[in-house]
Enzyme design. Structure first.
Site, PDB file in Angstrom:
ATOM      1  N   PRO A 100      -3.256 -36.623 -39.497  1.00  0.00           N
ATOM      2  CA  PRO A 100      -3.643 -37.346 -38.284  1.00  0.00           C
ATOM      3  C   PRO A 100      -5.163 -37.367 -38.198  1.00  0.00           C
ATOM      4  O   PRO A 100      -5.806 -36.321 -38.351  1.00  0.00           O
ATOM      5  CB  PRO A 100      -3.047 -36.488 -37.153  1.00  0.00           C
ATOM      6  CG  PRO A 100      -2.726 -35.169 -37.743  1.00  0.00           C
ATOM      7  CD  PRO A 100      -2.644 -35.318 -39.223  1.00  0.00           C
ATOM      8  N   MET A 101      -5.753 -38.538 -37.998  1.00  0.00           N
ATOM      9  CA  MET A 101      -7.214 -38.618 -37.865  1.00  0.00           C
ATOM     10  C   MET A 101      -7.587 -39.625 -36.787  1.00  0.00           C
ATOM     11  O   MET A 101      -7.240 -40.806 -36.889  1.00  0.00           O
ATOM     12  CB  MET A 101      -7.860 -39.011 -39.206  1.00  0.00           C
ATOM     13  CG  MET A 101      -7.849 -37.891 -40.234  1.00  0.00           C
ATOM     14  SD  MET A 101      -8.740 -38.339 -41.729  1.00  0.00           S
ATOM     15  CE  MET A 101      -7.546 -39.371 -42.551  1.00  0.00           C
ATOM     16  N   GLN A 108       1.577 -37.690 -33.097  1.00  0.00           N
ATOM     17  CA  GLN A 108       0.993 -36.395 -32.726  1.00  0.00           C
ATOM     18  C   GLN A 108       0.487 -36.421 -31.280  1.00  0.00           C
ATOM     19  O   GLN A 108      -0.233 -37.346 -30.890  1.00  0.00           O
ATOM     20  CB  GLN A 108      -0.176 -36.039 -33.647  1.00  0.00           C
ATOM     21  CG  GLN A 108      -0.655 -34.617 -33.388  1.00  0.00           C
ATOM     22  CD  GLN A 108      -1.949 -34.252 -34.113  1.00  0.00           C
ATOM     23  OE1 GLN A 108      -2.994 -34.855 -33.877  1.00  0.00           O
ATOM     24  NE2 GLN A 108      -1.874 -33.272 -34.998  1.00  0.00           N
ATOM     25  N   CYS A 136      -7.029 -29.052 -33.031  1.00  0.00           N
ATOM     26  CA  CYS A 136      -8.272 -29.809 -32.806  1.00  0.00           C
ATOM     27  C   CYS A 136      -9.367 -28.880 -32.273  1.00  0.00           C
ATOM     28  O   CYS A 136      -9.175 -28.204 -31.259  1.00  0.00           O
ATOM     29  CB  CYS A 136      -8.020 -30.950 -31.820  1.00  0.00           C
ATOM     30  SG  CYS A 136      -9.539 -31.825 -31.445  1.00  0.00           S
ATOM     31  N   LYS A 157       0.805 -28.843 -36.161  1.00  0.00           N
ATOM     32  CA  LYS A 157      -0.365 -28.780 -37.035  1.00  0.00           C
ATOM     33  C   LYS A 157      -1.358 -27.829 -36.386  1.00  0.00           C
ATOM     34  O   LYS A 157      -1.688 -27.969 -35.201  1.00  0.00           O
ATOM     35  CB  LYS A 157      -0.988 -30.168 -37.203  1.00  0.00           C
ATOM     36  CG  LYS A 157      -2.271 -30.121 -38.024  1.00  0.00           C
ATOM     37  CD  LYS A 157      -2.630 -31.500 -38.549  1.00  0.00           C
ATOM     38  CE  LYS A 157      -3.905 -31.462 -39.375  1.00  0.00           C
ATOM     39  NZ  LYS A 157      -5.111 -31.434 -38.547  1.00  0.00           N
ATOM     40  N   HIS A 208      -4.305 -26.136 -41.529  1.00  0.00           N
ATOM     41  CA  HIS A 208      -5.652 -26.413 -42.025  1.00  0.00           C
ATOM     42  C   HIS A 208      -6.314 -25.046 -42.272  1.00  0.00           C
ATOM     43  O   HIS A 208      -6.389 -24.225 -41.348  1.00  0.00           O
ATOM     44  CB  HIS A 208      -6.415 -27.240 -40.964  1.00  0.00           C
ATOM     45  CG  HIS A 208      -7.814 -27.567 -41.337  1.00  0.00           C
ATOM     46  ND1 HIS A 208      -8.663 -28.258 -40.504  1.00  0.00           N
ATOM     47  CD2 HIS A 208      -8.537 -27.303 -42.451  1.00  0.00           C
ATOM     48  CE1 HIS A 208      -9.841 -28.412 -41.091  1.00  0.00           C
ATOM     49  NE2 HIS A 208      -9.795 -27.829 -42.266  1.00  0.00           N
ATOM     50  N   ASP A 252      -9.611 -29.916 -47.563  1.00  0.00           N
ATOM     51  CA  ASP A 252     -10.396 -30.060 -48.802  1.00  0.00           C
ATOM     52  C   ASP A 252      -9.615 -30.527 -50.022  1.00  0.00           C
ATOM     53  O   ASP A 252     -10.103 -30.353 -51.147  1.00  0.00           O
ATOM     54  CB  ASP A 252     -11.121 -28.743 -49.156  1.00  0.00           C
ATOM     55  CG  ASP A 252     -12.069 -28.287 -48.062  1.00  0.00           C
ATOM     56  OD1 ASP A 252     -12.324 -29.075 -47.136  1.00  0.00           O
ATOM     57  OD2 ASP A 252     -12.539 -27.138 -48.136  1.00  0.00           O
TER      58      ASP A 252
HETATM   59  C1  LIG Z   1     -12.324 -38.450 -38.494  1.00  0.00           C
HETATM   60  C2  LIG Z   1     -11.327 -37.321 -38.315  1.00  0.00           C
HETATM   61  C3  LIG Z   1     -10.456 -37.335 -37.239  1.00  0.00           C
HETATM   62  C4  LIG Z   1      -9.516 -36.301 -37.083  1.00  0.00           C
HETATM   63  N1  LIG Z   1      -8.609 -36.382 -36.063  1.00  0.00           N
HETATM   64  C5  LIG Z   1      -7.577 -35.480 -36.005  1.00  0.00           C
HETATM   65  C6  LIG Z   1      -6.492 -35.651 -35.100  1.00  0.00           C
HETATM   66  O1  LIG Z   1      -6.435 -36.610 -34.329  1.00  0.00           O
HETATM   67  N2  LIG Z   1      -5.518 -34.703 -35.108  1.00  0.00           N
HETATM   68  C7  LIG Z   1      -5.531 -33.631 -35.969  1.00  0.00           C
HETATM   69  O2  LIG Z   1      -4.604 -32.811 -35.959  1.00  0.00           O
HETATM   70  N3  LIG Z   1      -6.539 -33.452 -36.834  1.00  0.00           N
HETATM   71  C8  LIG Z   1      -7.530 -34.371 -36.896  1.00  0.00           C
HETATM   72  N4  LIG Z   1      -8.507 -34.243 -37.852  1.00  0.00           N
HETATM   73  C9  LIG Z   1      -8.406 -33.145 -38.841  1.00  0.00           C
HETATM   74  C10 LIG Z   1      -7.639 -33.609 -40.090  1.00  0.00           C
HETATM   75  O3  LIG Z   1      -6.308 -33.944 -39.763  1.00  0.00           O
HETATM   76  C11 LIG Z   1      -7.647 -32.514 -41.175  1.00  0.00           C
HETATM   77  O4  LIG Z   1      -7.057 -31.359 -40.653  1.00  0.00           O
HETATM   78  C12 LIG Z   1      -9.045 -32.169 -41.644  1.00  0.00           C
HETATM   79  O5  LIG Z   1      -9.823 -33.332 -41.850  1.00  0.00           O
HETATM   80  C13 LIG Z   1      -9.003 -31.343 -42.946  1.00  0.00           C
HETATM   81  O6  LIG Z   1      -8.333 -32.045 -43.958  1.00  0.00           O
HETATM   82  P1  LIG Z   1      -9.156 -32.841 -45.131  1.00  0.00           P
HETATM   83  O7  LIG Z   1     -10.097 -31.853 -45.765  1.00  0.00           O
HETATM   84  O8  LIG Z   1      -8.094 -33.344 -46.057  1.00  0.00           O
HETATM   85  O9  LIG Z   1      -9.915 -33.940 -44.442  1.00  0.00           O
HETATM   86  C14 LIG Z   1      -9.475 -35.220 -37.998  1.00  0.00           C
HETATM   87  C15 LIG Z   1     -10.387 -35.208 -39.070  1.00  0.00           C
HETATM   88  C16 LIG Z   1     -11.295 -36.240 -39.248  1.00  0.00           C
HETATM   89  C17 LIG Z   1     -12.234 -36.208 -40.425  1.00  0.00           C
END
Ligand SMILES: Cc1cc2nc3c(=O)[nH]c(=O)nc-3n(C[C@H](O)[C@H](O)[C@H](O)COP(=O)(O)O)c2cc1C
Length: 331
Positions: free
Chosen positions: A18-19, A72, A102, A141, A171, A206
């Site tokens: 989720p992002m 989510q 978050c 999460k 995470h 990562d």
């Molecule tokens: C731009 C952005 C927005 C994010 N928004 C959310 C979100 O809405 N909900 C959530 O659980 N995590 C959110 N995250 C965290 C990501 O889901 C993830 O846990 C984190 O980026 C680490 O994973 P990665 O290294 O693969 O990016 C966000 C991360 C980024 C970079």
């Protein structure tokens, strides 16, 4: 092979994280096409949903083609979370995910997101109440803990499983770390190695190369990888990981034609979904990665990210195809 409730997943599934402002329906659809096994919406405020705030409600939209999809939600108030479960159910997702990770201040200060890591009893009781309130599988999460002195993720995961949570994505950072340092997957592996655990444990943080995904599978023994940043503007990441698992070699990177086609479809889907202005604006963040590594590209990138009208952005795509159509990308 892992299952989320009754949803059968392939061996070592890849989940789109989720992002916020990224994981919208057009982007999720592209990631699904390129091999994501489960996709999640960005986090949606339970308080926003129960007030019928238009922005929150719009985030509930899903396309059939992206299933299985998880919506989510976040919040810390039991009543609001339960009411929002009822609202979310009407959109017909396959999964409801709770955001307990978050780290941003405005969320944490209300005790939501990673804020709940300071009150594990509340985290467990909220999850339990939500599980009892819906027939849909509830997933969580979260992060390793609030800070490095309070990492109790093994115990927390066990308690979440005991109240009916169907999968946990972790995470490998604490709230205090925000996004700094490296994600530590060791505590996630400890959760997975706990003999009492039987629900899928997905690792997150990562995974930015097929090798990292393989490491998460083979060295850490996790059930799947949740992928965030590596997919932004690069939905092909999922396919590339799968290709690597299957063949031990790197897939050829997408051609210019495939990139331009994805960028065009992304923009068109975004406009169809949220209108010209928002569609143009919110797709901008993806272009840098779609077209990474092309020399003398600035003029075209600027046109894509500063134009206010889609006609100009589409024109930039055509110009790119014309000028750089033969460009060979290296993986
Ligand atoms: C731009 C952005 C927005 C994010 N928004 C959310 C979100 O809405 N909900 C959530 O659980 N995590 C959110 N995250 C965290 C990501 O889901 C993830 O846990 C984190 O980026 C680490 O994973 P990665 O290294 O693969 O990016 C966000 C991360 C980024 C970079």
């Amino acid at each position: 092979m892992p299952k989320i409730g009754d949803i059968q997943l392939p061996d070592f599934p890849l989940l789109l994280a989720p992002m916020e402002d990224v994981s919208d329906p057009p982007f999720r659809a592209l990631c699904k096409e390129q091999g994501a096994d489960v996709v999640y919406t960005e986090f949606i405020s339970s308080e926003g949903l129960i007030r019928d705030a238009a922005k929150s409600v719009m985030k509930l939209d899903i396309y059939e083609k992206e299933r299985p999809v998880g919506i989510q939600i976040f919040g810390a108030n039991l009543e609001s979370m339960l009411q929002s479960v009822e609202i979310v159910e009407k959109s017909g997702p396959d999964i409801i995910d709770i955001n307990f990770g978050c780290p941003v201040k405005k969320v944490v200060s209300k005790g939501a997101g990673a804020g709940i890591l300071k009150d594990i009893d509340l985290m467990v009781s909220l999850t339990k109440a939500m599980v009892e309130h819906t027939k849909l599988p509830i997933t969580v999460k979260t992060r390793l803990g609030w800070d490095s002195d309070s990492i109790k993720i093994v115990e927390v995961a066990e308690r979440l499983q005991d109240v009916g949570c169907k999968a946990i994505s972790i995470h490998g950072r604490t709230r205090v770390q925000m996004y700094k340092g490296e994600a530590d997957w060791r505590p996630i592996a400890e959760v997975k190695n706990n003999q009492r655990m039987h629900i899928p444990i997905f690792g997150n943080g990562d995974v930015d190369s097929p090798e990292m995904a393989m490491k998460m599978r083979d060295e850490y023994g996790l059930d799947g990888a949740m992928i965030g940043r590596a997919s932004i503007g690069y939905p092909w990441f999922f396919k590339e990981v799968k290709h690597y698992f299957k063949t031990g070699t790197h897939a050829a990177p997408p051609t210019m034609e495939e990139r331009v086609d994805a960028a065009r479809r992304h923009l068109q889907m975004a406009i169809d979904w949220k209108g010209e202005q928002l569609g143009v604006f919110e797709t901008r963040r993806h272009y840098t990665n779609y077209f990474k590594g092309i020399p003398n590209f600035k003029e075209y990138r600027m046109k894509m990210v500063t134009s206010d009208h889609s006609v100009d952005v589409f024109e930039a795509f055509d110009e790119v195809m014309e000028k750089f159509g033969d460009f060979e990308f290296v993986s």
